[in-house]
Design a protein around this motif. Structure first.
Motif, PDB file in Angstrom:
ATOM      1  N   VAL A  58      13.721  10.545  -6.700  1.00 12.81           N
ATOM      2  CA  VAL A  58      13.024  11.259  -5.634  1.00 12.81           C
ATOM      3  C   VAL A  58      11.682  11.729  -6.177  1.00 12.81           C
ATOM      4  CG1 VAL A  58      13.049  13.309  -4.159  1.00 12.81           C
ATOM      5  CG2 VAL A  58      15.140  11.972  -4.469  1.00 12.81           C
ATOM      6  N   SER A  59      10.633  11.446  -5.415  1.00 11.69           N
ATOM      7  CA  SER A  59       9.290  11.880  -5.779  1.00 11.69           C
ATOM      8  C   SER A  59       8.590  12.324  -4.498  1.00 11.69           C
ATOM      9  CB  SER A  59       8.529  10.733  -6.447  1.00 11.69           C
ATOM     10  OG  SER A  59       7.208  11.125  -6.744  1.00 11.69           O
ATOM     11  N   GLY A  60       8.408  13.608  -4.361  1.00 14.00           N
ATOM     12  CA  GLY A  60       7.807  14.143  -3.139  1.00 14.00           C
ATOM     13  C   GLY A  60       8.672  13.835  -1.939  1.00 14.00           C
ATOM     14  N   LYS A  61       8.098  13.167  -0.962  1.00 18.90           N
ATOM     15  CA  LYS A  61       8.813  12.817   0.275  1.00 18.90           C
ATOM     16  C   LYS A  61       9.401  11.412   0.227  1.00 18.90           C
ATOM     17  CE  LYS A  61       7.808  16.502   2.773  1.00 18.90           C
ATOM     18  NZ  LYS A  61       8.830  17.365   3.320  1.00 18.90           N
ATOM     19  N   ASP A  62       9.336  10.764  -0.948  1.00 15.07           N
ATOM     20  CA  ASP A  62       9.828   9.397  -1.110  1.00 15.07           C
ATOM     21  C   ASP A  62      11.060   9.353  -2.004  1.00 15.07           C
ATOM     22  OD1 ASP A  62       7.684   8.499   0.367  1.00 15.07           O
ATOM     23  OD2 ASP A  62       6.581   7.703  -1.337  1.00 15.07           O
ATOM     24  N   CYS A  63      11.970   8.478  -1.658  1.00 13.85           N
ATOM     25  CA  CYS A  63      13.134   8.203  -2.500  1.00 13.85           C
ATOM     26  C   CYS A  63      13.124   6.713  -2.813  1.00 13.85           C
ATOM     27  CB  CYS A  63      14.426   8.581  -1.789  1.00 13.85           C
ATOM     28  SG  CYS A  63      15.908   8.262  -2.784  1.00 13.85           S
ATOM     29  N   GLU A  64      12.953   6.398  -4.093  1.00 12.10           N
ATOM     30  CA  GLU A  64      12.938   4.997  -4.527  1.00 12.10           C
ATOM     31  C   GLU A  64      14.322   4.587  -5.007  1.00 12.10           C
ATOM     32  OE1 GLU A  64      10.924   1.967  -7.795  1.00 12.10           O
ATOM     33  OE2 GLU A  64      10.539   4.125  -7.962  1.00 12.10           O
ATOM     34  N   VAL A  65      14.828   3.513  -4.460  1.00  8.79           N
ATOM     35  CA  VAL A  65      16.046   2.895  -4.976  1.00  8.79           C
ATOM     36  C   VAL A  65      15.584   2.028  -6.150  1.00  8.79           C
ATOM     37  CG1 VAL A  65      17.949   1.304  -4.506  1.00  8.79           C
ATOM     38  CG2 VAL A  65      17.198   2.924  -2.739  1.00  8.79           C
ATOM     39  N   VAL A  66      15.916   2.444  -7.354  1.00 10.84           N
ATOM     40  CA  VAL A  66      15.443   1.755  -8.553  1.00 10.84           C
ATOM     41  C   VAL A  66      16.335   0.558  -8.870  1.00 10.84           C
ATOM     42  CG1 VAL A  66      14.918   2.020 -11.021  1.00 10.84           C
ATOM     43  CG2 VAL A  66      14.403   3.890  -9.423  1.00 10.84           C
ATOM     44  N   VAL A  67      17.638   0.732  -8.713  1.00  9.84           N
ATOM     45  CA  VAL A  67      18.599  -0.359  -8.940  1.00  9.84           C
ATOM     46  C   VAL A  67      19.696  -0.261  -7.890  1.00  9.84           C
ATOM     47  CG1 VAL A  67      20.283  -1.379 -10.524  1.00  9.84           C
ATOM     48  CG2 VAL A  67      18.217  -0.343 -11.456  1.00  9.84           C
ATOM     49  N   LEU A  68      20.022  -1.392  -7.294  1.00  6.89           N
ATOM     50  CA  LEU A  68      21.172  -1.501  -6.401  1.00  6.89           C
ATOM     51  C   LEU A  68      21.884  -2.792  -6.759  1.00  6.89           C
ATOM     52  CD1 LEU A  68      22.961  -0.905  -3.923  1.00  6.89           C
ATOM     53  CD2 LEU A  68      21.194  -1.947  -2.505  1.00  6.89           C
ATOM     54  N   GLU A  69      23.158  -2.664  -7.087  1.00  2.97           N
ATOM     55  CA  GLU A  69      23.933  -3.865  -7.400  1.00  2.97           C
ATOM     56  C   GLU A  69      25.325  -3.736  -6.808  1.00  2.97           C
ATOM     57  OE1 GLU A  69      24.941  -6.935 -11.019  1.00  2.97           O
ATOM     58  OE2 GLU A  69      24.220  -4.943 -11.570  1.00  2.97           O
ATOM     59  N   ALA A  70      25.649  -4.670  -5.923  1.00  2.00           N
ATOM     60  CA  ALA A  70      27.002  -4.787  -5.389  1.00  2.00           C
ATOM     61  C   ALA A  70      27.718  -5.817  -6.252  1.00  2.00           C
ATOM     62  CB  ALA A  70      26.973  -5.230  -3.934  1.00  2.00           C
ATOM     63  N   LEU A  71      28.750  -5.388  -6.930  1.00  2.29           N
ATOM     64  CA  LEU A  71      29.484  -6.280  -7.828  1.00  2.29           C
ATOM     65  C   LEU A  71      30.438  -7.182  -7.065  1.00  2.29           C
ATOM     66  CD1 LEU A  71      30.147  -3.621 -10.585  1.00  2.29           C
ATOM     67  CD2 LEU A  71      28.367  -5.379 -10.563  1.00  2.29           C
ATOM     68  N   GLU A  72      30.773  -6.783  -5.853  1.00  2.98           N
ATOM     69  CA  GLU A  72      31.585  -7.615  -4.966  1.00  2.98           C
ATOM     70  C   GLU A  72      30.795  -7.795  -3.675  1.00  2.98           C
ATOM     71  OE1 GLU A  72      35.679  -6.606  -4.488  1.00  2.98           O
ATOM     72  OE2 GLU A  72      35.926  -6.128  -6.621  1.00  2.98           O
ATOM     73  N   GLN A  73      30.484  -9.019  -3.338  1.00  2.00           N
ATOM     74  CA  GLN A  73      29.662  -9.333  -2.179  1.00  2.00           C
ATOM     75  C   GLN A  73      30.482  -9.361  -0.887  1.00  2.00           C
ATOM     76  OE1 GLN A  73      26.190  -9.938  -2.482  1.00  2.00           O
ATOM     77  NE2 GLN A  73      26.577  -9.185  -4.550  1.00  2.00           N
TER      78      GLN A  73
END
Length: 159
Positions: A58-73
């Motif tokens: 979270v930075s100010g009014k922004d939330c960055e998703v830095v890593v997203l990994e679904a191990l089961e699709q």
């Protein structure tokens, strides 16, 4: 599926997966190196098994998703993690959830658009630059043998 904060056994497993799958723990996004070990995260698990994880900043009014990994699709893991990230972002006063993926990641590009995210920008040559200046270990090619060269920035407006 149970969702919650990324901690304990799941955090250790995630750190190992980031080293293995992402060449981590340092991740490059928009010309900045980020150490994933210090980021808050979310986990999806079932019967003691990690199904996926999401790390964010979270930075100010922004939330960055830095890593997203679904191990089961195809089980709704990525969707559930993004839903929870959006809730956490709103609670933190954010009005934008955003992320970067690379040009080779056609599966993710489809997923983010289907989720409702908008393509905000294409950063031409950003991965080439990051590879040269910040993280030489970034692979030259990715999924389907596509050269990895550009960053695609997606966003979801929260308000």
């Amino acid at each position: 599926m149970r969702l919650g904060a990324l901690e304990g056994k799941c955090r250790k497993e995630t750190d190992a997966l980031i080293r293995e799958n992402w060449g981590g723990p340092m991740i490059v996004s928009r010309g900045k190196l980020t150490d994933t070990r210090g980021l808050p995260g979310l986990a999806a698990e079932e019967d003691g098994r990690l199904l996926g994880y999401l790390l964010y900043r979270v930075s100010g009014k922004d939330c960055e998703v830095v890593v997203l990994e679904a191990l089961e699709q195809n089980r709704g893991v990525g969707t559930a993690l993004l839903d929870l990230a959006g809730i956490r972002a709103k609670e933190a006063g954010c009005n934008r959830l955003w992320l970067i993926t690379t040009n080779d990641n056609a599966h993710a590009i489809r997923f983010y658009q289907k989720y409702g995210m908008e393509l905000r920008a294409v950063h031409i040559g950003a991965v080439d630059k990051a590879r040269n200046l910040l993280k030489p270990g970034i692979p030259m090619t990715g999924e389907d043998g596509i050269p990895i060269r550009h960053e695609f920035e997606f966003e979801l407006r929260l308000s």
